[in-house]
Design an enzyme around this catalytic site. Sequence first.
Site, PDB file in Angstrom:
ATOM      1  N   THR A 195       0.259   9.543  -4.123  1.00 36.09           N
ATOM      2  CA  THR A 195       1.364   9.908  -5.019  1.00 36.09           C
ATOM      3  C   THR A 195       1.150  11.332  -5.531  1.00 36.09           C
ATOM      4  OG1 THR A 195       1.703   7.595  -5.580  1.00 36.09           O
ATOM      5  CG2 THR A 195       2.647   9.208  -7.087  1.00 36.09           C
ATOM      6  N   ASN A 225       4.956   1.454   5.530  1.00 34.42           N
ATOM      7  CA  ASN A 225       4.074   0.495   4.871  1.00 34.42           C
ATOM      8  C   ASN A 225       4.587  -0.941   4.943  1.00 34.42           C
ATOM      9  OD1 ASN A 225       5.870   2.135   3.210  1.00 34.42           O
ATOM     10  ND2 ASN A 225       5.364   0.747   1.550  1.00 34.42           N
ATOM     11  N   GLN A 278      -0.360   5.313   5.775  1.00 32.51           N
ATOM     12  CA  GLN A 278      -0.611   4.118   6.584  1.00 32.51           C
ATOM     13  C   GLN A 278      -1.198   4.454   7.954  1.00 32.51           C
ATOM     14  OE1 GLN A 278      -0.558   1.168   5.374  1.00 32.51           O
ATOM     15  NE2 GLN A 278       0.569   1.520   3.465  1.00 32.51           N
ATOM     16  N   SER A 301      -4.338   8.465   1.314  1.00 37.08           N
ATOM     17  CA  SER A 301      -4.852   7.700   0.182  1.00 37.08           C
ATOM     18  C   SER A 301      -6.065   6.891   0.625  1.00 37.08           C
ATOM     19  CB  SER A 301      -3.733   6.775  -0.301  1.00 37.08           C
ATOM     20  OG  SER A 301      -4.135   6.122  -1.458  1.00 37.08           O
ATOM     21  N   HIS A 306      -7.561   4.270  -0.763  1.00 37.40           N
ATOM     22  CA  HIS A 306      -7.642   2.823  -0.979  1.00 37.40           C
ATOM     23  C   HIS A 306      -6.894   2.008   0.067  1.00 37.40           C
ATOM     24  CE1 HIS A 306      -3.680   1.800  -2.950  1.00 37.40           C
ATOM     25  NE2 HIS A 306      -3.654   3.094  -3.132  1.00 37.40           N
ATOM     26  N   THR A 314     -12.542  18.057 -12.622  1.00 34.73           N
ATOM     27  CA  THR A 314     -13.813  17.737 -11.959  1.00 34.73           C
ATOM     28  C   THR A 314     -13.567  16.677 -10.895  1.00 34.73           C
ATOM     29  OG1 THR A 314     -14.973  18.272 -13.968  1.00 34.73           O
ATOM     30  CG2 THR A 314     -16.176  16.927 -12.361  1.00 34.73           C
ATOM     31  N   CYS A 325       9.238  -7.499  -5.885  1.00 37.31           N
ATOM     32  CA  CYS A 325       9.772  -8.680  -6.560  1.00 37.31           C
ATOM     33  C   CYS A 325       9.935  -8.410  -8.040  1.00 37.31           C
ATOM     34  CB  CYS A 325       8.834  -9.857  -6.372  1.00 37.31           C
ATOM     35  SG  CYS A 325       8.795 -10.407  -4.694  1.00 37.31           S
TER      36      CYS A 325
END
Length: 763
Positions: free
Chosen positions: A71, A159, A187, A207, A209, A245, A334
Site C-alpha cells: 500500500t 489476488n 501476488q 509486499s 507478508h 529507520t 464481507c
Amino acid sequence: MEIYLDANATTPVLAQARQAALAAMAEDFGNPSSIHSTGLKARALMDAVRQRAQRLLGTGGGKLLFLSGATEGIQTSVLSALSALRARRELGDRGAELLLYGATEHKAVPEALKHWNQLLGLNLDIQAIPVDRDGRHDLDFLRRHAARAGMVCTMAANNETGVISDLDGIEAALAGSTCFWMVDGVQALGKLSLRLAGRRIDYAPFSGHKLYAPKGIGLLYVREAAPFTPLMAGGGQEGSLRSGTENMSGIAALGAVLAALDDGRSFRDPATLERFRARLAEALQQAFPSLVFNAPLPLSLPTTLNFSVPGLSSKILLDLFDAADVRVSGGSACSAAKAQPSFVLQAMGLPDWQTASAVRLSFGPAVDEGFINEACARIRACGEALRDSCMSPGGTPAELGEGITRYVVDGACCWLIADLASRRAVVIDPLPELNERLAQTLLCQGLQLCAVLDTHSHGDHASSADALWAAAIAAGAPLAAVAAACERDALGWPLGQTQLSLGQQTLRRLALPGHTADSCAYLLSDAASESAVRVAFVGDTVMPGALGRSDFLVSEPLQFADSLRRLADAIGPQTLLAPGHDYDNRFATTLSAEAAAQPLLAGVLNGSLDAEAFAARKAALEQGLALTEYQTLACGARQDACAAAPQELDPAGLRVLLQQQPETIVIDVREPYEQRLSLTPDFDGRLRTPLLAMPLSRLINALPEWLALPAETPLVFFCRSGNRSAQAAAALRRLGHDAAYTLNGGLALWPQPSDALEGALYV
Ligand code: PLP
C-alpha cells in the site's frame, strides 16, 4: 491441525525468516545509519538483502527501496507519477488527460489515484480498463486510450482469481505513450519471473507478508529514469527516498525468504505447484459436483483457485471449511450484513450468483505433498458433511430435521415445516434462490411436499411456488408431481380445504388484509388442540421491529388494525410469530414483544387507536421509505431502532458461569454440517447439563421451551466466530429471557488442543 489455504491474504512466516528476524532483534539489532560496528553490521545485512532482491527481480540500474508494504509502495508510485505530471503541466504539456487502472486492481490502486489526483489538484479523469471474461485487460481499450494517459496501473496477477496479466501485451499497447506505468507485483513475488528492467515498467510495489515474510515490510522498484517524490521526508534513509529507520527485523526476514527462493529446497517449482492445484481442484469437484471455476486455470497463478457452487453461499462454504479447520476466504469482501458481490468477478462479467458466492482457495509455494494430501482429504470430508446434511445430492442423512427450518435470503424468510412421522412438509414464502436446495432437502429426507404457500402476493418478487414445485418434481421428491397437480388458489392453498394436515399437526389460514388485500397468516397447531397455536407464520403483517407497509396499490390500510386485533384474538400475546422478513436476525417474535417495541401496534391492541387513526399514523411513518441495506424494497417502517445487545462472555467468564450456575445450558448454534466436521469442545468437563445442538436455522423450534425456563437460568450460545451466537442471544433477550449470553469470538478463541501445533506447519 489447521489447513491454511488463504495465502493470497497473507502467509505464515517461514521458519528461517522467523529466525532471521529474531537474530536481527536480539543480536544484529543495529541502526544501519550508525557508523559504529553494530550499525555497520546492520547496513551490511540490509545491503545484502537488497542485492539479492535486485537480482531476483531483475532491477538492472533501477532503485529498490525498503518500505512498509505494497500500500505504501502504491502511494509512493502514484505520488511520484502524478507529481511529475503536474510538473509537465506547469511547463505547458497538457497531453495527459487520463489515469487508467485495471478494473480488477486491488482497491489500494484506484483509491490512491483518486486521493493524489485530488490532493495535487490535477483533476484528471480516472478510468478503469475493462477486463474480459478471463479477467485479462482489454488491450484494445488500452491502445485507444494510451496516448491520452498520464499513468497506467496494471497488476501482474490478481489476488482474488490469480489471473496473470499479459504484461507483454500491455507494454505493446502502451508503445508511443508517455504515460508512467505501475505494475502491482504483490501476488507475483516468488511465483512469476518479472524481469523488471527488461520492461518499461516505471514502478512495481511488493509486499513481504504475501510470501512468508512478516507484515510491515515491502519493496518498491523504481525504474532508473522514472521520476520520484518521497512520501516520507525525514532523516534521509534509503538515499532520502524513504525516510524513517528501516524495519531491520522485517528486512532480515525478507532476506531469508529470498534466500529460500534460491536454495532449491524450500519452495516448490511451478510444475509441482500446478500438480498440487490440479489435485485440489479435483477434490473440490468431487466434494461439490456442480462447482464452477471463476477463472481459467491455465491463465492463473498455480497457487490460486476461485470457485462458486450453485445454491451454496460463500458464507455457508466458509463456515463449512472452517469447521473442518480449513481456512479459505470469500472471493469477496464481507460486510456484517451481507457478503458483497466480488467487484473483480463483476468486472469479468460473471453472473450475479457467481459473483456473490465465490470462494478463494490459495496456497503458498512452500507447501508440500503432505499438506496437499490433508487439504484434499478435508475438502472431501466437507463434501460428505454437506451431502449427509441434505445440502447436496447423494447423501444419506444421519438425523432428520423435524420441525421448522428457516431460510433467509437478503432479509427475506422462507420456512419449511417438516413432520417426520407423516413425512409431510409445507413450504411457506418460497424464494427462488432456495428452490434447488429445498428440492434437494425434500428428496434427501423423503419428505412429501403437500403445499407451497405464500403469505401474500409479494411486492418485491413474484411467487416462486411454481418453480419450487418444478424443482421438487425434477429432483424426484416423493409424490411431488401428484401434489403439484391438485387445484390451489393464488397463494397456493388447496381449493376447498379449511385446514392442511401435517401428521399430528394442522395448518389453518387466517385472513389479515392490510399489507396487501390478500395477506394472511398460517397458524400451526397440534391436531389434538387446534386452539393452541404453536407458531403463526404471519408474512409481513408483523415483523420484528416493524408492521408491514400499507402504501401499495394492493394494500388495505383501513383494514390493517382489525386484522391485527383478529390475529391477537386467534393466537394470544406469547405465541411465536414467524415473519416474512427479518432484517436483523431476530428469528421469531411475539405480539407481546412487538407491542413493547412498536407504539402503533400497542395502540391498536389496547384499543387506544381506531382503524382510521392507526392508518393515518402508519401512512405518515411510511412516507419516503428508503431501500433496505440489501437494496431491496423495505417491507415496513422500522419502529424499534436499537436491538437488545447480547451479553458477551469470554472463555474465562464462561468457566466462572459454569462453576457458579451449574444449571447453565450451553447451546451449539452451528449448522449440522459444521457440527459433523469438528470436535465439539467439552468446555473443560465443566458442563453439568448436556450440551445442546440447535442450529440457528432451527432455533424457533427450541424457543418455547427456553422462554418457559426460570428467568435466571443462563443460556450460553456458541458458534464458530461468535457472530451467529450473538444473534441467538440477542433474540432470546428481546423475547424476554435476559440471562442469554454469547461466547465472544466463538470456538475460534476457545483454547483448542491444536493450538500447541501453531506454526508447526512451516517449520
Ligand atoms: N496489491 C495486491 C494485489 C494485494 O493482494 C494486496 C494485499 O492484499 C495489496 C496490494 C496491499 O498490500 P499490503 O498489505 O502490503 O499493503
